[in-house]
Design a protein around this motif. Sequence first.
Motif, PDB file in Angstrom:
ATOM      1  N   PRO B 115       0.805  -1.221   0.000  1.00  0.00           N
ATOM      2  CA  PRO B 115       0.000   0.000   0.000  1.00  0.00           C
ATOM      3  C   PRO B 115       0.837   1.270   0.000  1.00  0.00           C
ATOM      4  O   PRO B 115       0.417   2.285  -0.562  1.00  0.00           O
ATOM      5  CB  PRO B 115      -0.813  -0.121   1.293  1.00  0.00           C
ATOM      6  CG  PRO B 115      -0.018  -1.035   2.167  1.00  0.00           C
ATOM      7  CD  PRO B 115       0.649  -1.999   1.241  1.00  0.00           C
ATOM      8  N   TYR B 116       2.016   1.239   0.603  1.00  0.00           N
ATOM      9  CA  TYR B 116       2.833   2.459   0.676  1.00  0.00           C
ATOM     10  C   TYR B 116       3.293   2.883  -0.712  1.00  0.00           C
ATOM     11  O   TYR B 116       3.112   4.015  -1.133  1.00  0.00           O
ATOM     12  CB  TYR B 116       4.037   2.245   1.588  1.00  0.00           C
ATOM     13  CG  TYR B 116       3.685   2.136   3.050  1.00  0.00           C
ATOM     14  CD1 TYR B 116       3.650   3.269   3.854  1.00  0.00           C
ATOM     15  CD2 TYR B 116       3.402   0.904   3.634  1.00  0.00           C
ATOM     16  CE1 TYR B 116       3.337   3.177   5.205  1.00  0.00           C
ATOM     17  CE2 TYR B 116       3.083   0.803   4.978  1.00  0.00           C
ATOM     18  CZ  TYR B 116       3.056   1.942   5.760  1.00  0.00           C
ATOM     19  OH  TYR B 116       2.747   1.852   7.080  1.00  0.00           O
ATOM     20  N   SER B 118       2.130   1.946  -3.471  1.00  0.00           N
ATOM     21  CA  SER B 118       0.952   2.240  -4.270  1.00  0.00           C
ATOM     22  C   SER B 118       0.488   3.680  -4.055  1.00  0.00           C
ATOM     23  O   SER B 118       0.165   4.396  -5.007  1.00  0.00           O
ATOM     24  CB  SER B 118      -0.148   1.250  -3.899  1.00  0.00           C
ATOM     25  OG  SER B 118      -1.293   1.521  -4.636  1.00  0.00           O
ATOM     26  N   SER B 119       0.498   4.113  -2.794  1.00  0.00           N
ATOM     27  CA  SER B 119       0.043   5.475  -2.522  1.00  0.00           C
ATOM     28  C   SER B 119       0.977   6.502  -3.158  1.00  0.00           C
ATOM     29  O   SER B 119       0.545   7.572  -3.557  1.00  0.00           O
ATOM     30  CB  SER B 119      -0.074   5.704  -1.025  1.00  0.00           C
ATOM     31  OG  SER B 119       1.202   5.879  -0.449  1.00  0.00           O
ATOM     32  N   ALA B 123      -0.134   8.923  -6.476  1.00  0.00           N
ATOM     33  CA  ALA B 123      -0.473  10.226  -5.905  1.00  0.00           C
ATOM     34  C   ALA B 123      -0.813  11.222  -7.015  1.00  0.00           C
ATOM     35  O   ALA B 123      -0.276  11.144  -8.119  1.00  0.00           O
ATOM     36  CB  ALA B 123       0.696  10.742  -5.078  1.00  0.00           C
ATOM     37  N   ILE B 417       2.329   8.421   5.739  1.00  0.00           N
ATOM     38  CA  ILE B 417       1.415   7.850   4.745  1.00  0.00           C
ATOM     39  C   ILE B 417       0.293   7.056   5.407  1.00  0.00           C
ATOM     40  O   ILE B 417      -0.878   7.220   5.096  1.00  0.00           O
ATOM     41  CB  ILE B 417       2.208   6.955   3.765  1.00  0.00           C
ATOM     42  CG1 ILE B 417       3.226   7.798   2.990  1.00  0.00           C
ATOM     43  CG2 ILE B 417       1.263   6.263   2.794  1.00  0.00           C
ATOM     44  CD1 ILE B 417       4.119   7.004   2.073  1.00  0.00           C
ATOM     45  N   PHE B 422      -3.148   6.273   3.773  1.00  0.00           N
ATOM     46  CA  PHE B 422      -2.550   6.002   2.470  1.00  0.00           C
ATOM     47  C   PHE B 422      -2.977   7.008   1.408  1.00  0.00           C
ATOM     48  O   PHE B 422      -3.027   6.700   0.236  1.00  0.00           O
ATOM     49  CB  PHE B 422      -2.832   4.561   2.039  1.00  0.00           C
ATOM     50  CG  PHE B 422      -2.212   3.576   2.981  1.00  0.00           C
ATOM     51  CD1 PHE B 422      -0.865   3.294   2.903  1.00  0.00           C
ATOM     52  CD2 PHE B 422      -2.954   2.982   3.993  1.00  0.00           C
ATOM     53  CE1 PHE B 422      -0.269   2.420   3.795  1.00  0.00           C
ATOM     54  CE2 PHE B 422      -2.364   2.118   4.893  1.00  0.00           C
ATOM     55  CZ  PHE B 422      -1.019   1.843   4.790  1.00  0.00           C
ATOM     56  N   ASN B 423      -3.302   8.222   1.853  1.00  0.00           N
ATOM     57  CA  ASN B 423      -3.506   9.305   0.898  1.00  0.00           C
ATOM     58  C   ASN B 423      -2.206  10.116   0.867  1.00  0.00           C
ATOM     59  O   ASN B 423      -1.944  10.943   1.721  1.00  0.00           O
ATOM     60  CB  ASN B 423      -4.672  10.179   1.339  1.00  0.00           C
ATOM     61  CG  ASN B 423      -4.908  11.328   0.373  1.00  0.00           C
ATOM     62  OD1 ASN B 423      -3.993  11.770  -0.331  1.00  0.00           O
ATOM     63  ND2 ASN B 423      -6.141  11.812   0.327  1.00  0.00           N
ATOM     64  N   TYR B 424      -1.385   9.849  -0.132  1.00  0.00           N
ATOM     65  CA  TYR B 424      -0.047  10.436  -0.157  1.00  0.00           C
ATOM     66  C   TYR B 424      -0.089  11.952  -0.232  1.00  0.00           C
ATOM     67  O   TYR B 424       0.693  12.640   0.410  1.00  0.00           O
ATOM     68  CB  TYR B 424       0.755   9.876  -1.336  1.00  0.00           C
ATOM     69  CG  TYR B 424       2.181  10.372  -1.387  1.00  0.00           C
ATOM     70  CD1 TYR B 424       3.167   9.794  -0.593  1.00  0.00           C
ATOM     71  CD2 TYR B 424       2.546  11.427  -2.225  1.00  0.00           C
ATOM     72  CE1 TYR B 424       4.477  10.251  -0.622  1.00  0.00           C
ATOM     73  CE2 TYR B 424       3.849  11.882  -2.263  1.00  0.00           C
ATOM     74  CZ  TYR B 424       4.810  11.299  -1.472  1.00  0.00           C
ATOM     75  OH  TYR B 424       6.093  11.751  -1.501  1.00  0.00           O
TER      76      TYR B 424
END
Lengths: 288, 525, 309
Positions: B115-116, B118-119, B123, B417, B422-424
């Motif tokens: 997930p990291y 990916s965020s 972005a 994050i 997880f909204n960068y």
Amino acid sequence: MFIQKRFSVIDFLIYFFLILFALMIVLPVWQIIVISTSSEQVYIADKVHLVPRSFSLNEYSRALGSIGGITRSLFISIAVTVFGTCISMMLTTIGAFVLSKKDLPGRKALFGFVLFPMFFSGGLVPFYILIRTLHLSDTIFALTLPVAISTYNLVIMKNYFAGQPASLEEAARLDGCSELQILMKVIVPISMPMFAAISLFYGVAYWNDYFLATMFISSNKMYPLQVVLRQMIIQNLVLSQVGVRMESSNPEQFKMACIVIGMIPVLLVYPFIQKHFTKGIMLGAVKE
Amino acid sequence: MKKSWALTLACLVLLFSPGLVWGGPEPTKLRFVRAGNEQDPEKDRILLDLQKKLNISLEIVSIPWDQFPSKLNIMMAAGETIDFANCDAGKTLNEWAQNGLLYDYDSILKSGKYPYVSSVVNADLYKGLKVGGKSYYKPLGLCSQQWGYLIRKDWLDKVGLKVPTTVDELYAVVKAFKDKDPDGNGKADTYGWYTRLSGEADASWNFFLINSVYAVNAGVKNWVKLPDGTVTRWEMSDAAKSSALFVNKLAKDGLVNRDWLTLKRDSAQGPESDDFAAGKYGIARTSIPDVFVSKLQKMNPNAKVVFLPPLNGVNGIPQNSGANGGYWWGTVLPKTGKNPQKVVELLDYCLTKEGRELTEFGIKGVHYTDAVDSGDKRIYTINKAECDKDWDTKKNGYLYPLTWGGFNYYEYAYIPIKEYNFNYDKAFANVQSWLPSDMAKGEFSTWQAMNSRYSVPSPMMNILDDRLLGDADKLLSIFNEGWLKAVLSPDGSFDKNWSDMQAKWMKAGGADILKYGQDYYKTHQ
Amino acid sequence: MKSTPASIERLNQKSFRRYRYLYVMFIPVLAWYLIFCYVPMYGLVMAFQDFFMSKGYFGSRFVGFKHFLELYNDPDFVRAFVNTAVIALLRMVTEFPFGIALALFLNEIRHQKLRKTVQTIIYLPHFLSWVIVASIFFTFLSPERGLPQMIYASFGKDAPNYLTNPESFRALLILSDIWKEAGFSTVVYVAAMAAIDPQQYEAALIDGAGRWGQMMHITLPGISNIVVVMFILTIGQILNWGFDQVYNFYSPMVFSSGDIVDTYIFRSALGDNKFSFAAAAGLFKSLLCAVFLVASNAAVKKLGQESIY
């Protein structure tokens, strides 16, 4: 050696000119040494750096003990220089000797073959692929074999050989010497000064090389001295516009210390080469 | 005696044998290419820790900074095995992606296990970096503006002026710093405006304090919004001309150090900070204010320095400065590598709080003894002796060198994050400062936050379309030469030099870029 | 010796064996050139392609002389090319004779210790990189803190900025190159002088030749062979001189007189991946250099000197 005692005007002018030229070189080098031994405060406050106002070898010990490994890279540089110079001298001497035979059939074609690559080369990518295909990457062979012959040096030596009196060779041939024996017993001994000069050229080129190492070496452990020093000296310049944080980085004093460290081995070795440049080597040679 | 030894030995063997026999799979070998690495994966304790945690075995190919782009390009062309590499975004990256030399992140991220990463790649901030709708590039985050200006408060007091807020006030201060002997030593030995730009590709950038008065995020290669709603390149804008004219005035009046074209800068800003400390000038542009201030105070304990905020703009936006796009360099996954999954796992781990801590400050109890949250900062008590064993702290400071462009992002900071779900983009706007205790004491410990507050991105930032870029370096060279000629023109020839530059720029391909960019802006707005 | 047919026969046989021996000796050299120079030469096609690293030599499209035309139509390239040629010519007429003169002068120092010291000192700068040399010159000639400024300031004036003035820039290049390389360039001449038979000097002395006469009539002719080789070789590389130097010395203010082909290509083409464009510029320069070498060799031959082939 010259039997002349008068110290003429010409002598005076020559001495004056040479000493002036040498001084113009010594002063900036002296400044480098002064800066390399200055403390931070003295370095910032001083503007001229001609008189040492503080003396510390901290930067030197830092450079020598650094994680980058100056000591290890020094040994690699020495290995590259010694091995490279030997192989270069062998190939160049043979090449020059053969090409110096004016009556050798096909000599012109051979010479053209040698001269052509002086101008035209395929560039870096094919060269890189070649070195990888030969599995030379990350070895000292990658830093020596690809540049083993410099056509420039080969031509100088070839012409030097061609200028030697043919009578010496003829005499040896009549004595039943083979070509290799002629080369080793006649040509090499009388060409010592030029041999010293050309090996100096090769040695210096190997010693100073930076580009080959960055291209064909990818492990920190195999980097020669020049790469390590250069990283310490100019690394900061490259990134300047990004402004990504780099703490205090390398101060000027440290860079100057690196420069001095790079010059010391050269100064140590040079006298041994220089002694071959003295006159009178030919004394034992047969005259025509 | 002997027996007891044998017994202990037997016990030990028993204890460890399961480990020996079923010790899990062999570590995955990963080959990482980056510039200027000094860390040894076989010795460096942080790397050893990281390798053990992820069951990998790293090989780091290190290339000196100045040769890096060309060597990486050649390595890629030669098909050399690379699992991951750091590189710049732009034409080369586009070419690799288009010709199938890179794995895309999207197919690896589909599993949802990372997930990291990916965020980050998804972005909003970085969406312009995608090639053909796919992500091939994981940017290494960098605060949106790390550069700013400092000014000598004690000098201002001496000449009786306030911190300037407009270009006119700035001119007055610069003039006073040059002529009114601000250091009070009775000699005219100070500069009004000081800069170094030998070897710089873009000289005008050194004046961004002035440029950004005239346009938002003013600077070469950026786009500038016009009042009629269209855009143009900075190089062709009237704003750039006005700014250059102001610099021209500074230069003509002898207020800029005359040796600016032959003084070299370096990224460590060593020479600049040395001259600042020597009291040669009073307005400094820097990204590392604490170094400037501490050097200065060593030489002159009475010196006082304050932050110089961006000046009021003429464009209606008060106080704006530029944005750098929020990243510098990024990570790619060449197809010659066999384990892209594992690389993404590594990158993902490094973006977690734990991973960030390890790759920024090292191992707890070894490289740092304690970490405390205080307000919006987290402060680390560094164990200097231990850090010295693993890296050159004199050069890199107490920030672990591999954090610096290695795995996650730059600066003394943490991007929360996970905390922001997880909204960068949100996390990036709420970066937390992570500092060693020494730096936390300084006056400028919130420097990046301070600067980022003023930073405004320009239109079409981070869009790396080949046709928008054009022959970027050639155009830059033309602009740079023309800009310098113009700002150094004697009376009366500024206008001609400026229009010569513009004509040459347009002819060398600038016209096509302008047209393409304006259309692009219209359709993508 | 009177030569009979039989002895000629024997001689031919002998020389054939001798030649065969020489050819065999040459094999390693030949092999080296084949492997390290000729095998990678296929890369030359890049100049005639729109080369992309990721497509390689076989995947990139051929475009004929497109890049050469682009060079021809690029005013900045033409300017850089003219600068390259002019600077090269200036170097040829100043630096080349300077090195020889320096070597001749060194040879005249009778005091051995002094001579060795001077020699060692003047070789030193060869080991400094251009970054350092540039910073030494910049400090020395700085319009703020340099020596000329100190002199001018004592008259209450500002010194001209020699470093960013297009008119003085070429002189700056030549002076700094002399400072850095002249000493090292004497090596080959000093080596050649060491081979001159000392008895020649003694004979000249008996004939009453002075220092100047000895220098002109014995030393100089004694090294003329090497001087000619160096001359031809230098001409053959004349357009490839000085990237590192110019790169570290120049600023946009002196592009008009100091931007050379190599710096121009480096600055404006490589970052944009215009490899074919760069290769075309390189090939153009190489062709010219080859022509220069052949021409100078022919000229030297005509003058009755030993040429390089």
